[in-house]
Design a protein around this motif. Sequence first.
Motif, PDB file in Angstrom:
ATOM      1  N   PHE A 181      38.583  39.714 118.811  1.00 37.08           N
ATOM      2  CA  PHE A 181      39.798  39.431 118.068  1.00 37.08           C
ATOM      3  C   PHE A 181      39.497  38.911 116.666  1.00 37.08           C
ATOM      4  N   THR A 182      38.440  38.086 116.580  1.00 32.20           N
ATOM      5  CA  THR A 182      38.042  37.564 115.274  1.00 32.20           C
ATOM      6  C   THR A 182      37.571  38.713 114.377  1.00 32.20           C
ATOM      7  N   VAL A 183      36.823  39.644 114.963  1.00 34.85           N
ATOM      8  CA  VAL A 183      36.370  40.806 114.187  1.00 34.85           C
ATOM      9  C   VAL A 183      37.584  41.543 113.638  1.00 34.85           C
ATOM     10  N   PHE A 184      38.585  41.760 114.515  1.00 41.60           N
ATOM     11  CA  PHE A 184      39.777  42.483 114.083  1.00 41.60           C
ATOM     12  C   PHE A 184      40.485  41.726 112.966  1.00 41.60           C
ATOM     13  N   ARG A 185      40.646  40.406 113.155  1.00 40.11           N
ATOM     14  CA  ARG A 185      41.437  39.612 112.214  1.00 40.11           C
ATOM     15  C   ARG A 185      40.717  39.437 110.870  1.00 40.11           C
ATOM     16  N   ARG A 186      39.386  39.250 110.929  1.00 39.65           N
ATOM     17  CA  ARG A 186      38.652  38.916 109.718  1.00 39.65           C
ATOM     18  C   ARG A 186      38.031  40.119 109.028  1.00 39.65           C
ATOM     19  N   VAL A 187      37.802  41.211 109.761  1.00 41.24           N
ATOM     20  CA  VAL A 187      37.126  42.362 109.150  1.00 41.24           C
ATOM     21  C   VAL A 187      38.041  43.594 109.101  1.00 41.24           C
TER      22      VAL A 187
END
Lengths: 269, 275
Positions: A181-187
């Motif tokens: 989810f962090t990958v999706f949100r930040r990248v």
Amino acid sequence: MTLPSPGRVAFAALVGAAFTLILAPVVMVMVISIFRQEIVSFPPEGLTLDWYVNAWERQEFARGFITSLQVALLATLVGVPFGTAAAFALVRAKPRGGGALNTLLLGPLAVPGVVAGTALYMFYLRAEFWLDRDITSTLEGLVAAHVLLTIPWTVRLVTASLQGMDQAAEEAAANLGARPFTVFRRVTLPAMRPGIIAACLFSFIQSFENLELSLLLVGPGRTTLPVAMLNYLEFRVDPTLAAVATVQILLVAVLMLVTDRFVSIARTV
Amino acid sequence: MAALVLPAGVLVLLLLVAPMLLLFRISLNEFSPTQMMVEATTAANYFRAVQDPYYRQVLVTTLAVATGSTLLTLGLGFPTAYWLARMQGRWKSFATIVVMFPLLVGNVVRAAGWLALLGNGGAINAALLGLGVNAAPLPLLYNTGAVVAGIVAVVLPYMILTLSAVIEGIPRQAEEAASNLGASPLTVFRRVVLPLALPGVIAGSVLVFVLCMNTYASAVLLGGPQFKMMAPAVYDQFVRGNNWPFGAALAFILLGFTLVLTVVGSAVLGRCYRR
């Protein structure tokens, strides 16, 4: 491409002709909005701002403007998230039959608005009979129709932005320990941002200026601005319409220049 | 994750595919002046549409105007898109906004602008009379030329924006290399820029052609009462004629020609340069 001078002249002439065609009618509308005489003719007999007062007093334009604004905002709000989700799934999950799904989602762009408009009109009349409630000439009916404009434009623009993206950045983030989810949100999401902004802009534009799809779906008291203008223009050409248009043109220009301060419009398209 | 396609897919199925199927069913019905529509399964409406000289003329006019306008738009749009794509900095932003913002103004407003420009008392005729070039106003309005001018002005921004996005992706070095190897500017354009920009040319032309086939406001307002195109003809059947089956058949003929021509057109364009 360094052109020799006759070629350069022809090139400049074509570019000039294109800009003239695009801008001349818009500029002309602004000019005639301050002419005093009722039947537009050159040169003007005098200048006045009375047509702006008249436009303000005619309820149909103010109401049409508000309806168009509501419809365009709602259709963008529905179409862009759905279209973005679909584009994301199509590019990343590559589901079976993805090509057919893509064609389906872009379908509304290939169907002339007149055809889709009449089909929806017939469909709404049938649905009204079954559900025993009004759908034509309601806000919901118009918004549903305009979602057909916002979905394909969103799919088209967001797909383009996703295809241009390097997936190595996502893999790097994941390798460095970021949760999916962090990958999706930040990248991923930041990389999609220009596509999504362009989708919002184009969706809004498509809905706000649409005439053909809306023609049969509007009703008394619930008319969009382009339809109200067309109805007015079919009976008379006085500068009232030009005054309405001028206000609209100035609003749009300011809106776009302000938007450009925050996101470069040239880079989103 | 593939399930994310569902909401949008369902909406398009419900709002486009289902209504189109219903409209097709209606096109097979019969019209009756007393009951409006009688359930039937007949192709009579389609036969009438292609046999009636009036509607055949409407179809021919629509096809000619749409094809001509698309080619003209491509001819004007390509150099402009190239110019825009190779621009730098603040001016590029400004030029993009100038191209884009008439889209938001809508085609009805622009038709009003053309009325003021081309009418008998319009700006062009007033200027010509004032300069003594003409003794009487030229009939610039209510003809095919006025409609084409109106349409091209409406669709040009779409063509320019689609093309410039593609042209921006063509590296300048490719052009410079060709030119250093002795290619003339025309050859560079024909052999390097055009083939690389072809996906944009196809996408832009298809988009513009569909919009041209769909022309309503420009045809009604700038073409005058004698000038008929398919879109107003379809609406007339639903609003004034109340002959829904015939209107539905006209709509499907319009759709059929649009789809076939866009598919054939892109295939031909694609093949021309796949060498």
